[in-house]
Design a protein around this motif. Structure first.
Motif, mmCIF file in Angstrom:
data_model
loop_
_atom_site.group_PDB
_atom_site.id
_atom_site.type_symbol
_atom_site.label_atom_id
_atom_site.label_comp_id
_atom_site.label_asym_id
_atom_site.label_seq_id
_atom_site.Cartn_x
_atom_site.Cartn_y
_atom_site.Cartn_z
ATOM 1 N N MET A 129 110.404 37.427 56.116
ATOM 2 C CA MET A 129 111.063 37.255 57.209
ATOM 3 C C MET A 129 112.378 36.479 57.208
ATOM 4 O O MET A 129 113.185 36.805 58.049
ATOM 5 N N ALA A 130 112.503 35.752 56.238
ATOM 6 C CA ALA A 130 113.510 34.575 56.280
ATOM 7 C C ALA A 130 114.722 35.287 55.817
ATOM 8 O O ALA A 130 114.928 36.051 54.854
ATOM 9 N N LEU A 131 115.990 34.875 56.420
ATOM 10 C CA LEU A 131 117.266 35.158 55.864
ATOM 11 C C LEU A 131 117.602 34.583 54.666
ATOM 12 O O LEU A 131 117.698 33.412 54.214
ATOM 13 N N TRP A 138 108.235 41.618 63.085
ATOM 14 C CA TRP A 138 107.632 40.545 63.097
ATOM 15 C C TRP A 138 105.996 40.988 63.095
ATOM 16 O O TRP A 138 105.051 40.441 62.266
ATOM 17 N N GLU A 139 105.612 41.927 63.976
ATOM 18 C CA GLU A 139 104.303 42.379 64.030
ATOM 19 C C GLU A 139 103.558 42.923 62.657
ATOM 20 O O GLU A 139 102.598 42.663 62.323
ATOM 21 N N ASN A 140 104.633 43.811 62.181
ATOM 22 C CA ASN A 140 103.963 44.264 60.532
ATOM 23 C C ASN A 140 103.693 43.033 59.708
ATOM 24 O O ASN A 140 102.765 43.267 59.121
ATOM 25 N N PHE A 141 104.666 42.158 59.857
ATOM 26 C CA PHE A 141 104.617 40.985 58.466
ATOM 27 C C PHE A 141 103.273 40.140 59.176
ATOM 28 O O PHE A 141 102.293 39.734 58.386
ATOM 29 N N ASN A 148 112.272 23.698 63.061
ATOM 30 C CA ASN A 148 112.417 24.144 64.482
ATOM 31 C C ASN A 148 112.902 25.668 64.549
ATOM 32 O O ASN A 148 113.796 25.864 65.256
ATOM 33 N N ILE A 149 111.786 26.351 64.034
ATOM 34 C CA ILE A 149 112.192 27.739 63.874
ATOM 35 C C ILE A 149 111.329 28.760 64.917
ATOM 36 O O ILE A 149 111.582 29.637 65.212
ATOM 37 N N LYS A 150 110.062 27.969 65.335
ATOM 38 C CA LYS A 150 109.052 28.529 66.209
ATOM 39 C C LYS A 150 109.893 29.475 67.382
ATOM 40 O O LYS A 150 109.464 30.727 67.415
ATOM 41 N N ASN A 151 110.540 28.963 68.159
ATOM 42 C CA ASN A 151 111.174 29.651 69.265
ATOM 43 C C ASN A 151 111.960 30.596 68.742
ATOM 44 O O ASN A 151 112.400 31.453 69.681
ATOM 45 N N LYS A 152 112.967 30.614 67.616
ATOM 46 C CA LYS A 152 113.711 31.531 67.256
ATOM 47 C C LYS A 152 112.612 32.988 66.995
ATOM 48 O O LYS A 152 113.360 34.033 67.014
ATOM 49 N N ILE A 153 111.464 32.450 66.213
ATOM 50 C CA ILE A 153 110.726 33.802 65.952
ATOM 51 C C ILE A 153 110.241 34.546 67.191
ATOM 52 O O ILE A 153 110.272 35.610 67.282
ATOM 53 N N ILE A 154 109.890 33.850 68.139
ATOM 54 C CA ILE A 154 109.197 34.278 69.366
ATOM 55 C C ILE A 154 110.385 35.262 69.938
ATOM 56 O O ILE A 154 110.014 36.368 70.480
ATOM 57 N N LYS A 155 111.497 34.617 70.120
ATOM 58 C CA LYS A 155 112.323 35.617 70.505
ATOM 59 C C LYS A 155 112.902 36.993 69.728
ATOM 60 O O LYS A 155 112.943 37.981 70.484
ATOM 61 N N SER A 156 112.673 36.714 68.547
ATOM 62 C CA SER A 156 112.785 38.050 67.757
ATOM 63 C C SER A 156 111.931 38.984 67.929
ATOM 64 O O SER A 156 111.588 40.085 67.773
ATOM 65 N N LYS A 157 110.626 38.483 68.307
ATOM 66 C CA LYS A 157 109.415 39.106 68.479
ATOM 67 C C LYS A 157 109.565 40.218 69.644
ATOM 68 O O LYS A 157 108.947 41.175 69.810
#
Lengths: 435, 257
Positions: free
Chosen positions: B191-193, B219-222, B247-256
């Motif tokens: 998932m990571a850039l 994200w869901e596949n991963f 501090n990545i959690k909120n950024k993941i939820i957004k991309s979800k």
């Protein structure tokens, strides 16, 4: 009312941000303060409740120049929590890592941060231009050490490979051998750089106070040992140092030192028996000089300075001595490692449990302490980190106030230069101190 | 005719300064770059304070604003520079120090400063793009100095630098690093850039996605796949804990979403 206030804003060429403020009363400096300018990162506060495995990752972010020692001290303290005994190979690799950390930090501080003060340059780049050979040697020594950190630690800044029980990934044998091959040249360069520092003009200075470092009966202590204290007041009989001195376990010693919160200042001041103390290269040389490796010891003889000394300007020379010692020590350890069959080397297995552990390791700037208490699932209940700079900051302020009272008649510019020179001789790391 | 050199400042807010030490670790290569620019502000090498009216072409900023003066400095620098580039995890995502945002920060402060905590400035830790407009990012905690070299070679040739959208896995595979995910470790590499050259997996340390996620991640596949490997329960715990470190959690939820 103070007659004169001396303020130096934003001290450059040191790790982290700080200013100096001194007050002269009737021709004498009565007070000297280092005002730190780093925000409160609350590292310990945020670690409480986190899983133990995060502690080495997070605490290494305290400092970009000495992340290795935070990483290792966290791992070592947690190993005490869980009663883990790691293999001698793991200890040897960690020692090399820490020694390499000391080398690259000292090489940077000695040549690029501190030397300009002695040679009267504002701009390091200009100074390096005038001394191209020496600059190249300092860069080469640093490169050798940082490459070693990369090979063993996985990354130079914020290392990766160490974990509770041992290593995530072992370094490649042939890579280690390359460093052994290069060590002869690096040792010669370290000797040449050290000579440059031996021949500098050090200001005369003395002040009372304690010097505290790890000490071990069999080797110049960096990774392990007991705490020993050289008191300049009592021990003027200089024979009483080294082996004859009584050591204290780190876990007991941390209970004896006090961390004092100040108003409007984020770095707590630390004292032992109510007095400020020094830690760092000079404390180590003062206490452990009889355990230096051959070339480092020979070099120290030629310096013609009577160690132990309370003149903290000699911290710079002490770092130069350690530069030689650490290169020799790494060479010795790499030779030992050549005999090892890596297929037999294993990480220690362990069970996470509720426990407590204190560990101390000599960072470039002095003894670093980490303390952790974990619950039975391995989550951190309590922790404390006492960094070298936090420990010696009170001593620096004390020395500055004494030193400046000797310079009543200097012009403001000259006085400012002297202040900066002393501050940088201590090699403070304000990032570490304000964790 | 010689072109006017770019006026560059390198500034740290509250930080470990590890990004700048990573640059010094480049040794001669860094000094060569420094020769091609007019490095007017870099406190690790120079004493002199440059005048307040100085205008910059590029300002690099590392660290987090944790002091009031950090905020003031950041805004002041923004007004005086053509381009502001954020350097490293703290400046880019909020980084490690932003862990306090996920906990009771007052309690954390009281833990460290039992007596003086009420006087301690204790803001939420923000990524710099939430405070000022930024013109570019060199991510990772600490930065990959090679990426800085690439950045500078683009800029010195008047080209704009862009990070290619591909995962950390790509760099792991190039280096033939054994897959940690397959070993059952919670590695966020897919998932990571990428762009960091994957130092963590190479060292046996699972990727904790400090550079943030790629723009279009499935994200869901991963999540489905990783749950198969490490189990539902462990995944819930790892997801919550690991993604707080940088501090990545909120950024993941957004991309979800």
């Amino acid at each position: 009312m103070p007659k004169k206030i001396i303020k130096i804003n934003h001290l450059a060429k040191m790790e982290g941000h700080a200013s100096f403020e001194g007050k002269i009363l009737a021709g004498e400096i009565s007070e000297a303060h280092i005002i730190t300018e780093e925000g409160a990162r609350l590292i310990e506060g945020t670690l409480v409740g986190r899983h133990y495995s995060e502690a080495p990752t997070i605490t290494s972010r305290i400092c970009g120049i000495c992340p290795i020692v935070h990483h290792l001290t966290a791992v070592k303290a947690l190993e005490k929590c869980f009663d883990v005994r790691v293999s001698s190979e793991v200890v040897m690799l960690r020692k090399i890592l820490e020694l390499a950390q000391v080398i690259h930090s000292h090489a940077l501080h000695l040549f690029f941060l501190s030397l300009p003060d002695f040679l009267n340059y504002d701009d390091t780049k200009k100074m390096a231009g005038r001394y191209p050979n020496e600059a190249q040697m300092a860069i080469d020594i640093r490169k050798w050490a940082t490459d070693l950190c990369l090979v063993i630690g996985g990354r130079i800044t914020h290392p990766l490979t160490n974990m509770v029980g041992g290593f995530r990934k072992w370094p490649e044998e042939e890579n280690l051998e390359k460093f052994l091959d290069g060590s002869g040249d690096i040792l010669e360069m370290a000797q040449q750089i050290a000579q440059l520092f031996r021949d500098l003009d050090y200001p005369k200075f003395k002040n009372l106070g304690n010097f505290i470092a790890l000490s071990d009966d069999t080797e110049y202590a960096i990774y392990d040992g007991e705490i020993k204290i050289w008191e300049t007041k009592k021990n003027l009989v200089k024979k009483i140092f080294g082996k004859q001195m009584k050591g204290i376990e780190a876990s007991k010693f941390v209970k004896k030192i006090k961390e004092i919160e100040l108003r409007n200042e984020l770095v707590k001041r630390v004292n032992y028996n109510g007095k400020p103390f020094f830690c760092g290269a000079l404390a180590r040389i003062n206490i452990n000089k009889y355990l230096l490796n051959e070339e480092a010891a020979k070099f120290l003889e030629t310096a013609n300075i009577d160690f132990p000394t309370s003149n903290t300007f000699y911290n710079v020379l002490a770092q130069a001595v350690e530069l030689i010692h650490c290169v020799e020590e790494i060479r010795n350890l790499l030779r030992e490692l050549k005999k090892i069959n890596w297929l037999d080397v294993k990480n220690a297995s362990f069970k996470v449990k509720a426990g407590q552990g204190v560990a101390a390791i000599e960072a470039p700037r002095g003894t670093l302490y980490h303390y952790y208490e974990t619950d039975k699932k391995g989550y951190i209940k309590n922790c404390n980190i006492i960094t070298p700079t936090a420990q010696f900051l009170a001593k620096l302020e004390d020395d500055l106030s004494v030193f400046l009272s000797e310079f009543k008649n200097l012009s403001d510019i000259e006085r400012e230069k002297k202040i900066k020179m002393m501050i940088r001789a201590f090699d403070p790391c304000i990032s570490c101190a304000t964790h | 005719m010689e072109q006017q050199k770019l006026k560059v400042a390198m500034v740290s807010l509250t930080s470990c300064e590890g990004c700048y030490f990573s640059l010094l670790d480049l040794g001669n290569e860094f000094l060569e770059i420094a020769d091609k620019i007019d490095l007017v502000k870099f406190r690790l090498l120079e004493e002199k304070e440059h005048s307040e009216i100085e205008k910059y072409d590029i300002v690099f900023v590392e660290g987090s604003p944790i002091l009031k003066s950090n905020f003031d400095e950041l805004i002041d620098l923004r007004l005086r520079t053509k381009k502001l580039i954020v350097l490293g995890g703290c400046a880019h995502t909020g980084g490690t120090y932003a862990m306090r945002n996920h906990t009771d920060k007052k309690k954390a402060c009281k833990y460290v400063y039992p007596k003086t905590n009420k006087k301690v400035f204790n803001p939420n830790i923000l990524e710099l793009s939430k405070i000022v407009k930024i013109d570019g990012v060199i991510p990772t905690c600490p930065i990959n100095p090679r990426e800085f070299v690439r950045f500078m070679s683009f800029v010195l040739n008047s080209l704009s630098f862009r990070i290619i959208e591909r995962p950390v896995c790509y760099e792991c595979q190039l280096a033939q690093t054994p897959c940690l995910l397959k070993m059952g470790l919670p590695c966020f590499g897919p998932m990571a850039l990428g762009g960091c050259d994957a130092p963590c997996p190479k060292a046996g340390m699972p990727c904790q996605i400090c550079r943030g996620p790629m723009k279009e991640v499935q994200w869901e596949n991963f999540e489905k796949k990783i749950k198969n490997i490490i189990g539902d329960e462990k995944w819930e715990k790892d997801f919550n804990e690991i993604l707080e470190i940088f501090n990545i959690k909120n950024k993941i939820i957004k991309s979800k979403e």
